[in-house]
Design an enzyme around this catalytic site. Structure first.
Site, PDB file in Angstrom:
ATOM      1  N   ASP A  30      31.749  56.140  38.665  1.00  0.00           N
ATOM      2  CA  ASP A  30      33.175  55.934  38.654  1.00  0.00           C
ATOM      3  C   ASP A  30      33.820  56.108  37.382  1.00  0.00           C
ATOM      4  O   ASP A  30      33.024  56.162  36.217  1.00  0.00           O
ATOM      5  CB  ASP A  30      33.368  54.557  39.276  1.00  0.00           C
ATOM      6  CG  ASP A  30      32.612  53.318  38.821  1.00  0.00           C
ATOM      7  OD1 ASP A  30      32.284  53.507  37.661  1.00  0.00           O
ATOM      8  OD2 ASP A  30      32.964  52.433  39.399  1.00  0.00           O
TER       9      ASP A  30
ATOM     10  N   GLU B   8      36.866  49.282  46.875  1.00  0.00           N
ATOM     11  CA  GLU B   8      37.572  48.138  47.143  1.00  0.00           C
ATOM     12  C   GLU B   8      37.426  47.807  48.701  1.00  0.00           C
ATOM     13  O   GLU B   8      37.233  48.663  49.340  1.00  0.00           O
ATOM     14  CB  GLU B   8      38.947  48.116  46.558  1.00  0.00           C
ATOM     15  CG  GLU B   8      38.951  48.271  45.072  1.00  0.00           C
ATOM     16  CD  GLU B   8      38.650  47.009  44.382  1.00  0.00           C
ATOM     17  OE1 GLU B   8      37.898  46.158  44.802  1.00  0.00           O
ATOM     18  OE2 GLU B   8      38.942  47.040  42.983  1.00  0.00           O
TER      19      GLU B   8
HETATM   20  C1  GLP Z   1      33.388  47.585  37.538  1.00  0.00           C
HETATM   21  C2  GLP Z   1      32.523  48.647  37.877  1.00  0.00           C
HETATM   22  C3  GLP Z   1      31.503  48.545  38.849  1.00  0.00           C
HETATM   23  C4  GLP Z   1      30.849  47.106  38.532  1.00  0.00           C
HETATM   24  C5  GLP Z   1      31.767  45.931  38.360  1.00  0.00           C
HETATM   25  C6  GLP Z   1      31.027  44.534  37.955  1.00  0.00           C
HETATM   26  O1  GLP Z   1      34.502  47.325  38.550  1.00  0.00           O
HETATM   27  N1  GLP Z   1      33.325  49.629  38.708  1.00  0.00           N
HETATM   28  O2  GLP Z   1      30.687  49.604  39.053  1.00  0.00           O
HETATM   29  O3  GLP Z   1      29.651  46.853  39.270  1.00  0.00           O
HETATM   30  O4  GLP Z   1      32.746  46.263  37.327  1.00  0.00           O
HETATM   31  O5  GLP Z   1      31.256  44.678  36.488  1.00  0.00           O
HETATM   32  P1  GLP Z   1      30.194  43.499  35.604  1.00  0.00           P
HETATM   33  O6  GLP Z   1      28.874  43.939  35.797  1.00  0.00           O
HETATM   34  O7  GLP Z   1      30.842  43.633  34.344  1.00  0.00           O
HETATM   35  O8  GLP Z   1      30.476  42.097  36.291  1.00  0.00           O
END
Ligand code: GLP
Length: 240
Positions: A66, A141
């Site tokens: 993404d 989402e």
């Molecule tokens: C973002 C990304 C996701 C990721 C999520 C969790 O929203 N788009 O791909 O899994 O954050 O992030 P973190 O690993 O920093 O908790």
């Protein structure tokens, strides 16, 4: 789904070893990569393995999940910047073969082509995922269609709040993103998901114990044939 519980160092090393195995069997394989805090130690392990000559990324291709809409790849919070900084700049990969969705310019045209590009490269051999506290994977989402391919998402309030820790101010967090869809993710041959910390406990519970519903995007993984969930004790705490 298989589940492995252990501390971050342990699960990150196991996941890195899964990647190394896939690459060493198929040197021109296709990796599906994720951003966020969760995969950082996995990437550190891959860099170390590359420097020690245990794996080469010379012929590997990558596709990231993404990107924020509105951020150039040079922006320090863009996911292109993240990937260069935390992995690509430190390994022997050909950057031409690293793909990250675009967040500016004709990002829609690139998004429309993305699933075809993945297919043309041979499909994703191994995909790493993090998870959002609301159960999102990539930026799909709650409510995203299980049939979705790469598309634009409006970020949930909770996601904007969670991710604001990395920006100077919450007002700087983009409100939209381009993301691989749930179907794009399910097409990967092998999936590993990493979750650490109490903030992920409800999402992990819903993933492992809850019904399969579009209100919990990660629940689609229940149908994947080769998916392993790696979590620490805190993320697993509601399941026991
Ligand atoms: C973002 C990304 C996701 C990721 C999520 C969790 O929203 N788009 O791909 O899994 O954050 O992030 P973190 O690993 O920093 O908790």
């Amino acid at each position: 789904m298989k589940v492995v519980v252990g501390n971050n160092d342990y699960i990150s090393e196991l996941i890195a070893n899964e990647f190394i195995k896939v690459i060493n069997v198929k040197p021109n394989c296709v990796l599906g990569l994720a951003t966020g805090t969760s995969p950082l130690k996995v990437y550190a392990n891959l860099i170390k393995a590359n420097k020690e000559g245990r794996v080469s990324f010379k012929d590997v291709s990558t596709f990231n999940l993404d990107e924020y809409i509105g951020l150039e790849g040079t922006h320090v919070q863009s996911y292109r910047y993240f990937m260069n900084d935390n992995l690509f700049n430190h390994i022997d990969i050909d950057k031409e073969r690293t793909h990250v969705l675009k967040g500016t310019g004709d990002y829609l045209a690139y998004a429309k082509e993305y699933d075809n590009l993945i297919a043309q490269a041979g499909g994703i051999d191994i995909q790493i995922l993090g998870i959002g506290s609301d159960g999102h994977i990539a930026f799909n989402e709650p409510g995203a269609s299980f049939d979705s391919l790469t598309h634009v998402e409006t970020l949930a309030e909770s996601t904007i709040k969670d991710n604001s820790r990395l920006f100077n101010d919450i007002s700087e967090v983009p409100t939209k993103a381009v993301t691989m869809g749930l179907k794009s993710i399910m097409n990967a041959r092998k999936i590993v998901l990493i979750a650490t910390g109490k903030n992920k406990a409800q999402a992990i519970y819903n993933l492992l114990k809850g019904p399969k519903t579009e209100q919990v995007p990660c629940s689609i993984l229940q149908d994947h044939k080769d998916c392993t969930i790696y979590c620490d004790e805190e993320a697993y705490s509601l399941v026991k």
